[in-house]
Design an enzyme around this catalytic site. Structure first.
Site: not given
Ligand code: 23J
Ligand code: MN
Length: 263
Positions: A64, A73, A77, A79, A83, A212
């Site tokens: 399988a 993302h 997760h 970064d 990004h 960010h």
């Protein structure tokens, strides 16, 4: 210090339970919430999908296996600096280039669960971090700072997790001055239990999306959709977390594990 003795001691502490392994990862499947950006920002990540290749059948009688449709993302997760536009030219800015030394680091867990219960738009500020340090000790260079909100308890429902209304998403995160302060402490990165590292309201900040913009600019990292931060001490745990070595990857789903000493 005898380094091999230290490793032997770690293995023995793991086997006696003096050190436990806490999984900070959300299940990754078709129900995993994904970020939904407003239409003016263009496209979004599709939901996770597993395409079965075979399952002990005529397409593979003894095996399988499958292949995944999966955003960089999505779910719990990492970064990477590439990004964000601010990290476009940062050194070692993609998932394949980050030095592996950075995948093992101490973590500081700042409990904001009470504030977030009262206000889903709660922002952790630099003053909030300083008050936490006064109680628990200074944030050390090279460590993670993780915002505990208990938001992960919503992650079985996309609606509750994204928590959006006509005014946009309502979820907690850091203020601009919080991230600026953490960078003066030389942290390795910032983690949140929400769909992204930034607050739901962070599009309106200056700069927008500070976790960010400011962290990734400095080749620091982000962790989103973390779970079970309520199982960690404020200080003393070690986080083991690594993105897949995706060539030119801007981020990656992870398995995030904390090594936690028995209290
Ligand atoms: C793309 C655009 C905006 C944001 C994000 C992604 C994330 O939060 C992410 O997963 O890195 S805010
Ligand atoms: Mn991300």
């Amino acid at each position: 210090m005898n380094a091999s003795q230290i490793l032997t001691d770690v293995v023995s502490a793991l086997s006696t339970g003096a050190i436990s392994v806490v999984d900070l990862t959300a299940p990754l499947g078709p129900d995993t919430p994904v970020l939904y950006l407003p239409p003016q920002f263009g496209k979004n990540t599709p939901k996770f999908k597993m395409h079965r290749i075979s399952e002990y059948d005529s397409d593979g009688p003894w095996w399988a296996w499958g292949w995944m449709e999966l955003g960089e993302h999505t779910g719990t997760h990492f970064d990477a600096p590439a990004h964000w536009i601010s990290g476009k030219d940062a050194p070692d800015n993609t998932t394949d280039k980050i030095p592996p030394r950075n995948f093992v680091a101490p973590c500081n867990v700042i409990d904001c669960s009470m504030e977030v219960r009262a206000n889903p738009d709660f922002l952790l500020t630099a003053d909030g971090v300083r008050a936490w340090e006064a109680e628990h000790g200074e944030i050390e260079a090279g460590s993670w700072v993780l915002m505990r909100s208990d938001w992960y308890k919503r992650n079985s429902s996309t609606e509750a997790f994204l928590n959006a209304d006509e005014n946009g998403p309502h979820s907690p995160g850091p203020s601009v001055d919080c991230i600026e302060y953490l960078l003066t402490k030389d942290v390795i990165g910032w983690g949140n239990e929400c769909v992204g590292t930034d607050a739901g309201s962070a599009a309106s900040f200056n700069p927008p999306f500070p976790a960010h913009h400011l962290m990734l600019e400095k080749s620091r990292y982000g962790l989103a959709s973390l779970c079970q931060l309520d199982k960690l001490p404020p200080k003393g745990a070690i986080l083991v977390v690594a993105p897949l070595k995706i060539v030119n990857g801007t981020g990656s789903p992870v398995r995030a594990l904390a090594l936690v000493p028995r209290s």
